[in-house]
Motif scaffolding. Structure first.
Motif, short mmCIF file in Angstrom:
data_model
loop_
_atom_site.label_atom_id
_atom_site.label_comp_id
_atom_site.label_asym_id
_atom_site.label_seq_id
_atom_site.Cartn_x
_atom_site.Cartn_y
_atom_site.Cartn_z
N ASN A 8 72.57 104.84 89.41
CA ASN A 8 71.27 104.76 89.97
C ASN A 8 69.90 103.71 89.65
O ASN A 8 71.24 103.28 88.95
N ARG A 9 69.52 103.36 90.03
CA ARG A 9 68.73 102.25 90.35
C ARG A 9 67.96 102.79 89.32
O ARG A 9 67.51 101.22 88.59
N THR A 10 67.36 103.33 88.27
CA THR A 10 66.85 103.30 87.12
C THR A 10 67.84 103.12 85.91
O THR A 10 66.98 102.01 85.36
N ALA A 11 68.74 103.44 86.03
CA ALA A 11 69.39 102.64 84.86
C ALA A 11 69.56 101.06 85.12
O ALA A 11 69.52 100.39 84.16
N ALA A 12 70.05 100.72 86.72
CA ALA A 12 70.20 99.34 86.57
C ALA A 12 68.97 98.99 86.07
O ALA A 12 69.15 97.73 86.03
N LYS A 13 68.11 98.97 86.77
CA LYS A 13 66.26 98.05 86.27
C LYS A 13 66.27 98.21 84.80
O LYS A 13 65.15 97.07 84.57
N ILE A 14 67.09 99.47 83.95
CA ILE A 14 66.45 98.84 82.87
C ILE A 14 67.43 98.15 82.17
O ILE A 14 67.19 97.35 80.93
N LEU A 15 68.79 97.99 82.26
CA LEU A 15 69.10 97.54 81.82
C LEU A 15 69.25 96.00 81.83
O LEU A 15 69.82 94.95 81.30
N LEU A 16 68.67 95.45 83.44
CA LEU A 16 68.59 94.23 83.58
C LEU A 16 67.08 93.62 82.67
O LEU A 16 66.85 92.83 82.56
N PHE A 17 66.13 95.11 82.79
CA PHE A 17 65.00 94.59 82.03
C PHE A 17 65.53 94.37 80.80
O PHE A 17 64.81 93.12 79.74
N LEU A 18 66.31 94.69 79.40
CA LEU A 18 66.86 94.50 78.25
C LEU A 18 67.77 93.59 78.49
O LEU A 18 67.84 92.57 77.31
N GLU A 19 68.32 93.57 79.55
CA GLU A 19 69.37 91.78 79.19
C GLU A 19 67.75 90.43 78.81
O GLU A 19 68.10 89.86 78.47
N ARG A 20 67.40 90.76 80.33
CA ARG A 20 66.40 89.22 80.06
C ARG A 20 65.22 89.33 78.64
O ARG A 20 65.17 88.71 78.45
N TYR A 21 64.69 90.77 78.18
CA TYR A 21 63.80 90.61 76.71
C TYR A 21 64.26 91.39 75.83
O TYR A 21 64.16 91.25 74.49
N PRO A 36 58.57 107.18 86.19
CA PRO A 36 57.49 107.51 85.65
C PRO A 36 59.01 107.40 83.53
O PRO A 36 60.11 107.72 83.78
N LEU A 37 57.63 107.51 82.81
CA LEU A 37 58.51 107.96 81.84
C LEU A 37 59.38 108.49 81.66
O LEU A 37 60.57 107.96 80.90
N ASN A 38 59.73 109.72 81.43
CA ASN A 38 60.51 110.95 81.48
C ASN A 38 61.69 110.55 82.29
O ASN A 38 62.13 110.66 81.56
N MET A 39 61.76 109.89 83.26
CA MET A 39 63.03 109.54 84.12
C MET A 39 63.32 108.37 82.63
O MET A 39 64.38 108.44 82.25
N VAL A 40 62.56 107.28 82.43
CA VAL A 40 62.87 105.93 81.56
C VAL A 40 63.52 106.53 80.66
O VAL A 40 64.74 105.96 79.97
N GLN A 41 62.58 108.04 79.44
CA GLN A 41 63.43 107.93 78.42
C GLN A 41 64.79 109.26 78.59
O GLN A 41 65.75 108.36 78.09
N LYS A 42 64.96 109.25 80.14
CA LYS A 42 65.94 110.40 80.19
C LYS A 42 66.98 109.29 80.22
O LYS A 42 68.38 109.03 79.25
#
Length: 147
Positions: A8-21, A36-42
């Protein structure tokens, strides 16, 4: 493209963010990515259970970073870097030079003025040199509510 790979898009965005920072906590990810915070936490918990990420507490916050023991970490980060190069977010100005960013901000200001050409009124402020000049001004006013 990465959304298909990671589910999903949320997973991809989180991993890209972590790759950058390199590391982040859920609240920062939620605010930066506008998810939304709950989606990020999941998603973070899902990656932690899979062994891709590790978590530690920094004060009261749970900070997530790459798990260096994950066997495919090098390959995963290489895929993320390649995916990041292939797709640039047009709203993200990181690919623009400083001069291009200045031009873009000036163009946005001009467009905003074209949409709403009426300038906001300047608030009324009156300063006086002395109390006597204030009294002279006050006597000329018709409004009884002026102080």
């Amino acid at each position: 493209m990465l959304e298909i790979l990671f589910g999903n898009r949320t997973a991809a965005k989180i991993l890209l963010f972590l790759e950058r920072y390199g590391e982040a906590h859920a609240w920062a990810l939620s605010g930066h990515l506008h998810i939304p915070l709950n989606m990020v936490q999941k998603q973070l918990e899902r990656f932690a259970r899979a062994g891709i990420l590790e978590s530690r507490f920094q004060g009261r916050r749970k900070v997530y970073s790459w798990n260096r023991e994950y066997p495919l970490l090098k390959e995963l980060r290489l895929v993320l870097r390649k995916g990041q190069e292939g797709s640039s977010d047009p709203a993200d100005g990181s690919h623009l030079s400083l001069q291009e960013r200045v031009w873009q901000s000036e163009a946005l200001i001009r467009e905003a003025e074209a949409v709403n050409p009426r300038h906001r009124p300047v608030p009324f402020t009156k300063s006086f040199d002395s109390f006597a000049s204030y009294e002279r001004w006050r006597k000329r006013q018709n409004n009884p509510w002026l102080v």
